[in-house]
Design a protein around this motif. Structure first.
Motif, short mmCIF file in Angstrom:
data_model
loop_
_atom_site.label_atom_id
_atom_site.label_comp_id
_atom_site.label_asym_id
_atom_site.label_seq_id
_atom_site.Cartn_x
_atom_site.Cartn_y
_atom_site.Cartn_z
N TRP A 228 -33.08 -8.64 61.39
CA TRP A 228 -34.45 -9.01 61.04
C TRP A 228 -34.61 -9.12 59.52
O TRP A 228 -33.97 -8.37 58.76
CB TRP A 228 -35.42 -7.95 61.55
CG TRP A 228 -35.62 -7.93 63.02
CD1 TRP A 228 -35.95 -8.99 63.83
CD2 TRP A 228 -35.54 -6.79 63.89
NE1 TRP A 228 -36.08 -8.57 65.14
CE2 TRP A 228 -35.84 -7.23 65.20
CE3 TRP A 228 -35.26 -5.43 63.67
CZ2 TRP A 228 -35.85 -6.37 66.29
CZ3 TRP A 228 -35.27 -4.57 64.75
CH2 TRP A 228 -35.56 -5.03 66.05
N ILE A 229 -35.47 -9.98 59.06
CA ILE A 229 -35.80 -10.06 57.64
C ILE A 229 -36.27 -8.70 57.14
O ILE A 229 -35.99 -8.30 56.00
CB ILE A 229 -36.87 -11.14 57.40
CG1 ILE A 229 -36.33 -12.53 57.74
CG2 ILE A 229 -37.35 -11.12 55.95
CD1 ILE A 229 -37.38 -13.64 57.70
N ALA A 230 -36.98 -7.98 58.00
CA ALA A 230 -37.54 -6.67 57.61
C ALA A 230 -36.47 -5.68 57.19
O ALA A 230 -36.79 -4.68 56.51
CB ALA A 230 -38.36 -6.09 58.76
N THR A 231 -35.21 -5.90 57.55
CA THR A 231 -34.15 -4.96 57.20
C THR A 231 -33.53 -5.24 55.83
O THR A 231 -32.75 -4.42 55.34
CB THR A 231 -33.02 -4.99 58.25
OG1 THR A 231 -32.39 -6.28 58.24
CG2 THR A 231 -33.56 -4.71 59.64
N TYR A 232 -33.86 -6.36 55.22
CA TYR A 232 -33.23 -6.73 53.95
C TYR A 232 -33.94 -6.04 52.78
O TYR A 232 -35.14 -5.74 52.85
CB TYR A 232 -33.24 -8.25 53.77
CG TYR A 232 -32.26 -8.94 54.68
CD1 TYR A 232 -30.98 -9.26 54.24
CD2 TYR A 232 -32.60 -9.26 55.98
CE1 TYR A 232 -30.06 -9.88 55.08
CE2 TYR A 232 -31.70 -9.88 56.83
CZ TYR A 232 -30.42 -10.18 56.37
OH TYR A 232 -29.53 -10.80 57.21
N PRO A 233 -33.20 -5.76 51.70
CA PRO A 233 -33.80 -5.08 50.55
C PRO A 233 -35.05 -5.80 50.04
O PRO A 233 -35.05 -7.01 49.87
CB PRO A 233 -32.67 -5.11 49.50
CG PRO A 233 -31.42 -5.17 50.30
CD PRO A 233 -31.76 -6.01 51.50
N GLY A 234 -36.09 -5.02 49.84
CA GLY A 234 -37.34 -5.55 49.33
C GLY A 234 -38.33 -5.97 50.38
O GLY A 234 -39.50 -6.23 50.07
N ALA A 235 -37.90 -6.04 51.65
CA ALA A 235 -38.77 -6.61 52.69
C ALA A 235 -39.46 -5.57 53.55
O ALA A 235 -40.54 -5.83 54.07
CB ALA A 235 -37.97 -7.55 53.58
N GLU A 236 -38.87 -4.40 53.72
CA GLU A 236 -39.36 -3.49 54.76
C GLU A 236 -40.83 -3.12 54.56
O GLU A 236 -41.61 -3.11 55.52
CB GLU A 236 -38.52 -2.21 54.79
CG GLU A 236 -38.98 -1.26 55.89
CD GLU A 236 -38.07 -0.06 56.08
OE1 GLU A 236 -38.48 0.86 56.80
OE2 GLU A 236 -36.97 -0.05 55.48
N GLU A 237 -41.25 -2.83 53.33
CA GLU A 237 -42.62 -2.39 53.10
C GLU A 237 -43.61 -3.53 52.94
O GLU A 237 -44.79 -3.30 52.68
CB GLU A 237 -42.67 -1.48 51.86
CG GLU A 237 -41.99 -0.15 52.07
CD GLU A 237 -42.53 0.59 53.30
OE1 GLU A 237 -43.77 0.68 53.44
OE2 GLU A 237 -41.72 1.07 54.10
#
Length: 402
Positions: A228-237
């Protein structure tokens, strides 16, 4: 003498809100109504195959909760959702690489409600929302109802162009980017890992929310899963992940969820209180029981295997069905094949003649937020067996007079 009362002049009714008057219905729903005849081989729908539902397992889950806890199952629930279901979804999400606690999850009445809640919580009239071009049609409706200015991001065969996205974010300062990066609706394409990392970086650097919709991701037929995009650095929050049981369990349950950072999740919960208070308790408890006692992953694997056979049947015959010079996307999973006919073809104008040949597709034009490509169309391959798909493509060929 008879006294005649003067005629009463009725005042006009107040008009609809501008957002309701300005947003049209779903062309897909309209086409499904027209093509309801049983003799029509309908590639227009976006429905999972009903013959593959685990109806016995779902019925057993409902019987269990209605027998063991009828008062609870038939009572109001919390807006955030039943703890057992939130816990199960959090565990499944964590197992797929995104650490998630039950309190990170809000249960929604289908993931479509998640879109509406996010539009309510994030979008002011006039705000800019970026979407893929073409885009999931009901997302365009949700953002239009919120009064958003929807701007399309240029895409190629691999999905969004990160350089173009970066320029548009800098230019328009959007509130959010909406994307279906895996087996996208309508195109079936999947955004590669490198582009996902670039999208995450743009969102972090420019300050924009990402709404990552993943209703099809578990229906993979081949290739490796892309995180998921949410797992990439900078994206989770700054990423909201939307999920659904509609395509892998049953759409009639109307069970979806969103995973979001705390403040935004709380705002969506307040919006949900205003919309429907909570998602039906009995459906949530039955789904939680199903997840505890049945092998959903095994069921998904069986369904995906059958869908792969149907996709292969579609791909094997599409070249002969469409005019010479046409192109199409070969999806690695999901439910759709996206095709583009040669210049001069208008799939919307052709649809009436195609339906007269007892076959149907969805014209591509309504999926575009910007200038539509009228030569495009979407074909759903999951609801027919391979022999029916072959017959449908034969009818399509005849309808297009090839």
């Amino acid at each position: 003498m008879t006294v005649t009362e003067p005629a009463r002049a009725a005042a006009p009714m107040p008009p609809l809100a501008a957002r309701a008057a300005g947003v049209g219905g779903s062309p897909v729903r309209d086409i499904l109504a027209v093509t309801a005849r049983p003799e029509v081989i309908n590639f227009a729908g976006g429905l999972p195959a009903p013959g593959l539902f685990d109806s016995e397992g779902i019925a057993a889950a409902f019987r269990a909760v209605l027998t063991e806890m009828p008062q609870r199952a038939l009572q109001y629930s919390t807006t955030e959702g039943e703890p057992a279901l939130r816990t199960a979804i959090a565990a499944r999400t964590s197992a797929r690489g995104l650490a998630t606690a039950p309190d990170d999850v809000l249960i929604t009445t289908g993931s479509q409600q998640g879109l509406s809640l996010l539009a309510t919580a994030l979008v002011e009239p006039g705000d800019t929302v970026l979407v893929e071009d073409p885009c999931y049609l009901a997302a365009l409706q949700a953002f239009a109802f919120a009064g958003a200015r929807v701007v399309p991001v240029p895409c190629d065969e691999f999905g969004m162009d990160p350089a173009a996205l970066d320029e548009l974010v800098a230019l328009h300062r959007p509130k959010l980017l909406y994307t279906v990066p895996t087996f996208q609706n309508p195109t079936g394409r999947t955004l590669p890992a490198g582009r996902r990392a670039a999208v995450a970086g743009i969102a972090e650097r420019r300050g924009v929310w990402i709404v990552e919709d993943d209703p099809y991701g578990e229906l993979r037929f081949e290739g490796e899963r892309v995180p998921w995009i949410a797992t990439y650095p900078g994206a989770e929050e700054r990423t909201v992940l939307l999920g659904s049981f509609s395509k892998v369990m049953a759409p009639g349950l109307r069970l979806g969820w969103l995973r979001a950072p705390g403040a935004l999740l709380r705002a969506c919960a307040v919006a949900k209180q205003a919309a429907d208070l909570h998602t039906p308790t009995v459906n949530q408890l039955a789904a939680a029981r199903y997840l505890a006692e049945r092998d959903l992953d095994g069921h998904i694997a069986r369904v995906a295997g059958i869908y792969r056979e149907r996709r292969d049947a579609m791909l094997s015959g599409i070249g002969e069905a469409l005019p010479e010079g046409s192109g199409w996307v070969r999806p690695e999973g999901g439910m759709f094949v996206w095709a583009k006919l040669p210049e001069g073809y208008d799939t919307g104008a052709l649809l009436g003649g195609v339906v007269a040949h007892d076959v149907a597709y969805v014209p591509g034009a309504p999926f575009f937020a910007g200038a539509p490509d009228v030569s495009t169309l979407r074909l759903c391959f999951v609801t027919q067996a391979p022999d029916e798909i072959a017959e449908g493509l034969r009818r399509l060929r005849g309808a297009l007079r090839i």
